[in-house]
Design a protein around this motif. Sequence first.
Motif, PDB file in Angstrom:
ATOM      1  N   LEU A  99       0.708  -0.938  -0.138  1.00  0.00           N
ATOM      2  CA  LEU A  99       0.118   0.163   0.074  1.00  0.00           C
ATOM      3  C   LEU A  99       1.323   1.448   0.304  1.00  0.00           C
ATOM      4  O   LEU A  99       0.355   2.461  -0.383  1.00  0.00           O
ATOM      5  N   SER A 100       2.337   1.089   0.837  1.00  0.00           N
ATOM      6  CA  SER A 100       3.210   2.359   0.745  1.00  0.00           C
ATOM      7  C   SER A 100       3.623   2.406  -0.822  1.00  0.00           C
ATOM      8  O   SER A 100       3.414   3.855  -1.288  1.00  0.00           O
ATOM      9  N   ALA A 101       4.182   1.454  -1.263  1.00  0.00           N
ATOM     10  CA  ALA A 101       4.167   1.596  -2.604  1.00  0.00           C
ATOM     11  C   ALA A 101       3.412   1.957  -3.273  1.00  0.00           C
ATOM     12  O   ALA A 101       4.174   3.224  -4.701  1.00  0.00           O
ATOM     13  N   HIS A 102       2.364   0.986  -3.185  1.00  0.00           N
ATOM     14  CA  HIS A 102       1.094   2.071  -4.214  1.00  0.00           C
ATOM     15  C   HIS A 102       0.695   3.737  -4.358  1.00  0.00           C
ATOM     16  O   HIS A 102       0.642   3.921  -4.644  1.00  0.00           O
ATOM     17  N   LEU A 103       0.179   4.055  -3.136  1.00  0.00           N
ATOM     18  CA  LEU A 103       0.380   5.620  -2.307  1.00  0.00           C
ATOM     19  C   LEU A 103       1.484   6.076  -3.372  1.00  0.00           C
ATOM     20  O   LEU A 103       1.201   7.481  -3.601  1.00  0.00           O
ATOM     21  N   ARG A 104       3.114   5.859  -3.018  1.00  0.00           N
ATOM     22  CA  ARG A 104       3.912   6.533  -3.327  1.00  0.00           C
ATOM     23  C   ARG A 104       3.749   6.697  -5.427  1.00  0.00           C
ATOM     24  O   ARG A 104       4.712   8.241  -5.124  1.00  0.00           O
ATOM     25  N   ALA A 105       3.618   5.832  -5.431  1.00  0.00           N
ATOM     26  CA  ALA A 105       3.611   5.866  -7.359  1.00  0.00           C
ATOM     27  C   ALA A 105       2.475   6.476  -7.813  1.00  0.00           C
ATOM     28  O   ALA A 105       2.194   7.023  -8.813  1.00  0.00           O
ATOM     29  N   HIS A 106       1.128   6.647  -6.636  1.00  0.00           N
ATOM     30  CA  HIS A 106       0.267   7.160  -7.421  1.00  0.00           C
ATOM     31  C   HIS A 106       0.017   8.549  -6.878  1.00  0.00           C
ATOM     32  O   HIS A 106      -1.325   8.401  -4.933  1.00  0.00           O
ATOM     33  N   PRO A 107       0.838  10.072  -6.416  1.00  0.00           N
ATOM     34  CA  PRO A 107       0.483  10.644  -5.600  1.00  0.00           C
ATOM     35  C   PRO A 107      -1.238  11.523  -5.228  1.00  0.00           C
ATOM     36  O   PRO A 107      -1.678  11.856  -4.176  1.00  0.00           O
ATOM     37  N   ASP A 108      -1.839  11.475  -6.300  1.00  0.00           N
ATOM     38  CA  ASP A 108      -3.181  11.973  -6.521  1.00  0.00           C
ATOM     39  C   ASP A 108      -4.043  10.089  -5.890  1.00  0.00           C
ATOM     40  O   ASP A 108      -4.714  11.459  -4.760  1.00  0.00           O
ATOM     41  N   ASP A 109      -3.874   9.078  -5.659  1.00  0.00           N
ATOM     42  CA  ASP A 109      -4.710   8.699  -4.415  1.00  0.00           C
ATOM     43  C   ASP A 109      -3.740   9.579  -2.982  1.00  0.00           C
ATOM     44  O   ASP A 109      -4.484   8.573  -1.716  1.00  0.00           O
ATOM     45  N   LEU A 110      -2.543   9.515  -2.975  1.00  0.00           N
ATOM     46  CA  LEU A 110      -2.511   9.871  -1.796  1.00  0.00           C
ATOM     47  C   LEU A 110      -2.397  11.180  -0.563  1.00  0.00           C
ATOM     48  O   LEU A 110      -3.638  10.883   0.158  1.00  0.00           O
ATOM     49  N   ALA A 111      -2.831  11.783  -2.187  1.00  0.00           N
ATOM     50  CA  ALA A 111      -3.366  13.201  -1.694  1.00  0.00           C
ATOM     51  C   ALA A 111      -4.655  13.230  -1.221  1.00  0.00           C
ATOM     52  O   ALA A 111      -4.872  13.526  -0.135  1.00  0.00           O
ATOM     53  N   LEU A 112      -5.583  11.941  -1.656  1.00  0.00           N
ATOM     54  CA  LEU A 112      -7.200  11.908  -1.418  1.00  0.00           C
ATOM     55  C   LEU A 112      -7.831  10.336  -0.261  1.00  0.00           C
ATOM     56  O   LEU A 112      -8.564  10.853  -0.017  1.00  0.00           O
ATOM     57  N   ALA A 113      -6.149  10.166  -0.259  1.00  0.00           N
ATOM     58  CA  ALA A 113      -6.915   8.894   0.970  1.00  0.00           C
ATOM     59  C   ALA A 113      -6.728   8.907   1.810  1.00  0.00           C
ATOM     60  O   ALA A 113      -8.375   8.310   2.166  1.00  0.00           O
ATOM     61  N   GLU A 114      -6.495  10.274   2.801  1.00  0.00           N
ATOM     62  CA  GLU A 114      -7.285  10.094   4.589  1.00  0.00           C
ATOM     63  C   GLU A 114      -8.644  11.000   4.012  1.00  0.00           C
ATOM     64  O   GLU A 114      -9.296   9.769   4.946  1.00  0.00           O
ATOM     65  N   VAL A 115      -8.966  11.386   3.048  1.00  0.00           N
ATOM     66  CA  VAL A 115     -10.272  11.721   2.957  1.00  0.00           C
ATOM     67  C   VAL A 115     -10.935  10.600   2.683  1.00  0.00           C
ATOM     68  O   VAL A 115     -12.463  10.304   3.372  1.00  0.00           O
ATOM     69  N   ALA A 116     -10.521   9.687   1.675  1.00  0.00           N
ATOM     70  CA  ALA A 116     -11.669   8.511   1.355  1.00  0.00           C
ATOM     71  C   ALA A 116     -11.406   8.179   2.547  1.00  0.00           C
ATOM     72  O   ALA A 116     -13.203   7.327   2.404  1.00  0.00           O
ATOM     73  N   ALA A 117     -10.937   7.538   3.165  1.00  0.00           N
ATOM     74  CA  ALA A 117     -10.408   6.356   4.518  1.00  0.00           C
ATOM     75  C   ALA A 117     -11.752   6.993   5.167  1.00  0.00           C
ATOM     76  O   ALA A 117     -12.417   6.633   6.204  1.00  0.00           O
ATOM     77  N   ALA A 118     -12.178   8.187   5.298  1.00  0.00           N
ATOM     78  CA  ALA A 118     -13.249   9.098   6.169  1.00  0.00           C
ATOM     79  C   ALA A 118     -14.876   9.061   6.087  1.00  0.00           C
ATOM     80  O   ALA A 118     -15.310   8.865   6.976  1.00  0.00           O
ATOM     81  N   ARG A 119     -14.719   8.042   4.542  1.00  0.00           N
ATOM     82  CA  ARG A 119     -15.956   7.998   4.362  1.00  0.00           C
ATOM     83  C   ARG A 119     -16.994   7.023   4.953  1.00  0.00           C
ATOM     84  O   ARG A 119     -15.580   5.826   5.444  1.00  0.00           O
ATOM     85  N   PRO A 120     -18.007   6.584   5.356  1.00  0.00           N
ATOM     86  CA  PRO A 120     -18.641   5.547   5.483  1.00  0.00           C
ATOM     87  C   PRO A 120     -18.363   4.601   4.951  1.00  0.00           C
ATOM     88  O   PRO A 120     -18.287   4.186   3.669  1.00  0.00           O
ATOM     89  N   ALA A 121     -17.764   3.338   6.185  1.00  0.00           N
ATOM     90  CA  ALA A 121     -17.110   2.275   5.724  1.00  0.00           C
ATOM     91  C   ALA A 121     -17.750   1.512   4.361  1.00  0.00           C
ATOM     92  O   ALA A 121     -19.139   1.055   5.159  1.00  0.00           O
ATOM     93  N   GLY A 122     -17.369   1.111   3.089  1.00  0.00           N
ATOM     94  CA  GLY A 122     -18.659   0.124   2.222  1.00  0.00           C
ATOM     95  C   GLY A 122     -17.880  -1.351   2.512  1.00  0.00           C
ATOM     96  O   GLY A 122     -17.722  -2.020   3.829  1.00  0.00           O
ATOM     97  N   ALA A 123     -19.058  -2.038   2.101  1.00  0.00           N
ATOM     98  CA  ALA A 123     -19.477  -4.017   2.868  1.00  0.00           C
ATOM     99  C   ALA A 123     -17.903  -4.254   2.867  1.00  0.00           C
ATOM    100  O   ALA A 123     -17.772  -5.461   2.884  1.00  0.00           O
ATOM    101  N   VAL A 124     -17.548  -3.754   1.335  1.00  0.00           N
ATOM    102  CA  VAL A 124     -16.306  -4.910   1.281  1.00  0.00           C
ATOM    103  C   VAL A 124     -15.074  -4.294   2.124  1.00  0.00           C
ATOM    104  O   VAL A 124     -14.274  -5.129   2.405  1.00  0.00           O
ATOM    105  N   TRP A 125     -15.199  -3.039   1.542  1.00  0.00           N
ATOM    106  CA  TRP A 125     -14.150  -2.519   3.210  1.00  0.00           C
ATOM    107  C   TRP A 125     -13.799  -3.010   4.410  1.00  0.00           C
ATOM    108  O   TRP A 125     -13.124  -3.493   5.597  1.00  0.00           O
TER     109      TRP A 125
END
Length: 213
Positions: A99-125
Motif C-alpha cells: 500500500l505504501s508503494a502504491h501511494l508513493r507511485a500514485h500521488p493523487d491517491d496519496l493526496a485523497l486517501a485520508e479523505v476517502a478513508a473517512a467515508r462510511p465504510a462500504g461492505a467490502v472495506w
Amino acid sequence: MSPLPRFLRLPAERQEAILRVARGHFAEQGPEGASYNRIIEAAGFSKTAAYQYFDGRDDLLAAVLDDVLARLLGVLGPWEPAPDAAAFRAALETGTRELSAHLRAHPDDLALAEVAAARPAGAVWAAWFEALVDDGLRLGVIRSDLDRSLLVAATAAVLRAGDSWALAAWRDGREPDTGQVWELLRGLWGGPRDGGGNGTGRRDGDGGGRDAD
C-alpha cells in the motif's frame, strides 16, 4: 451519493478517464477547492452532459473517493487465512508495504486517501477488517475475551489512524516507522509477539492477555 446510471453504462475506459481527470483536480486543489466546471471541461464534455452522469460536484467527488478506496483495496487484495501467527504478521506487513508503494507511485491517491478513508465504510472495506480479525482469533494472535464486533471496530480504527499518521509523514518527506503501528495492534490484540499462541489470545502463564516483559 453515486454516479447516475448513464455514467455506469459508459465503457470502463471512459469511466476511468473521467475519474482520473477529476481525481487529479481534487488532489491538486483539494476536495473543497476544485472547480466542477474546470473538471468537466478537462474531461471533455459539456456541463449539460455532465448532469447526465452526476447530480453535481459532490456526486462526482463521492465517485472519485469511492474509486480511490476501491483502488487501495485492490492493492491489499482479500485477506487470506494465514497458516500461523508469523505468517499472519508477515501478510499484514506485506500489505502495508504494498500500500505504501502504491501511494508513493500514485500521488493523487496519496493526496485523497485520508479523505476517502473517512467515508462510511462500504461492505467490502468492512469485510476486509472482519476477515483479518477472524483469522487472528483463529490463530490466537488476537485475544478472544472481547466482543468480536468491538475488536473489528478497534482494529479498523488503529489501522486507519496509522494510515493517516503515515500519510502525514510521507507528505512531510519523512519515513514513518510503521513498526509502531504493529506495537499498537499488539497491545490492542493482547496476543503473542511472534507466534506460538494457545488459541485463546493469551500466553500461558501471563495471566493478563499481554506479553510478560
